[in-house]
Design an enzyme around this catalytic site. Structure first.
Site, mmCIF file in Angstrom:
data_model
loop_
_atom_site.group_PDB
_atom_site.id
_atom_site.type_symbol
_atom_site.label_atom_id
_atom_site.label_comp_id
_atom_site.label_asym_id
_atom_site.label_seq_id
_atom_site.Cartn_x
_atom_site.Cartn_y
_atom_site.Cartn_z
ATOM 1 N N ASP A 1 -10.529 16.064 23.476
ATOM 2 C CA ASP A 1 -11.078 15.398 24.662
ATOM 3 C C ASP A 1 -11.912 14.181 24.239
ATOM 4 O O ASP A 1 -12.433 14.141 23.128
ATOM 5 C CB ASP A 1 -11.944 16.383 25.452
ATOM 6 C CG ASP A 1 -12.232 15.887 26.857
ATOM 7 O OD1 ASP A 1 -11.299 15.352 27.500
ATOM 8 O OD2 ASP A 1 -13.378 16.027 27.325
ATOM 9 N N GLU A 2 -12.050 13.208 25.134
ATOM 10 C CA GLU A 2 -12.866 12.000 24.886
ATOM 11 C C GLU A 2 -12.566 11.415 23.499
ATOM 12 O O GLU A 2 -13.482 11.048 22.751
ATOM 13 C CB GLU A 2 -14.368 12.325 25.017
ATOM 14 C CG GLU A 2 -14.785 12.896 26.357
ATOM 15 C CD GLU A 2 -14.835 11.880 27.489
ATOM 16 O OE1 GLU A 2 -14.499 10.690 27.269
ATOM 17 O OE2 GLU A 2 -15.181 12.283 28.613
#
Ligand SMILES: [Zn+2]
Length: 205
Positions: free
Chosen positions: A80-81
């Protein structure tokens, strides 16, 4: 050799929700997965990935991927991110995909609020086997174009130019189309209407 995927889009384009749905489906079919996220992303939780619509996924927060080794049983890695990792970290992910059977799904932003590629995202655009744009519409009133950029603004609606690419939660952002980005960003006297800011500030509380 396995595949490296890059799902990219603007803020609020359901990237973390999609990651959570994938994790849920892997668990349901008894596929082994692990999720990681950069340690800089502690906006909602130090350990969980939390999507804006509330889907939570257990993850390990890492400063970098220098010592990262997936578990032997892992079949899928969810990141994620990903834009907050470095381009060296992306090279590490590519090596894992090339030397194992682990498929890697990365989710992140393509450009920052100055319209520039994040280094990790630039590396992924060059290295990923599969690119998946995640589409959502521009947040300016009555615009139905696809959002591709971010405008960063303060509480008075002043547009913030320059500054650190890695700023989590400290200021407000709007996801806009390219045309609106340039109309606002390139015009020194442009200001977001106060009402739009207020709506946006309420949404992000
Ligand atoms: Zn627009």
């Amino acid at each position: 050799m396995a595949k490296l995927h890059f799902y990219y889009g603007v803020m609020s384009s359901s990237k973390s929700a999609m990651l959570g749905i994938n994790a849920f489906n892997f668990s349901r079919t008894d596929n082994k997965w692990e999720a990681i996220k950069p340690a800089t992303d502690n906006r909602d939780s130090d350990t969980d990935i939390v999507s804006r619509i509330g889907i939570k996924t257990k993850a390990t927060a890492l400063q970098n991927l220098d010592d990262y080794k997936p578990k032997r049983s892992t079949q899928f890695i969810l990141v994620d991110e990903v834009q907050f990792f470095s381009s060296k970290d992306i090279e590490k992910l590519a090596q894992i995909a090339d030397s194992t059977n682990i498929t890697i799904f990365c989710y992140g932003l393509k450009v920052d609020s100055n319209g520039n590629l994040f280094p990790a995202s630039a590396k992924l655009l060059a290295e990923a086997d599969e690119l998946h744009p995640m589409e959502t519409v521009c947040e300016m009133p009555h615009c139905s174009a696809m959002a591709s950029h971010h405008i960063r603004f303060d509480e008075q609606g002043n547009i913030i130019r320059g500054g650190n690419q890695v700023e989590v939660g400290a200021s407000q952002y709007k996801s806009v189309c390219r045309k609106h980005f340039h109309e606002l960003y390139d015009n020194p006297s442009a200001k977001l209407y106060k009402r739009i800011c207020e709506i946006n500030l309420q949404k992000t509380k």
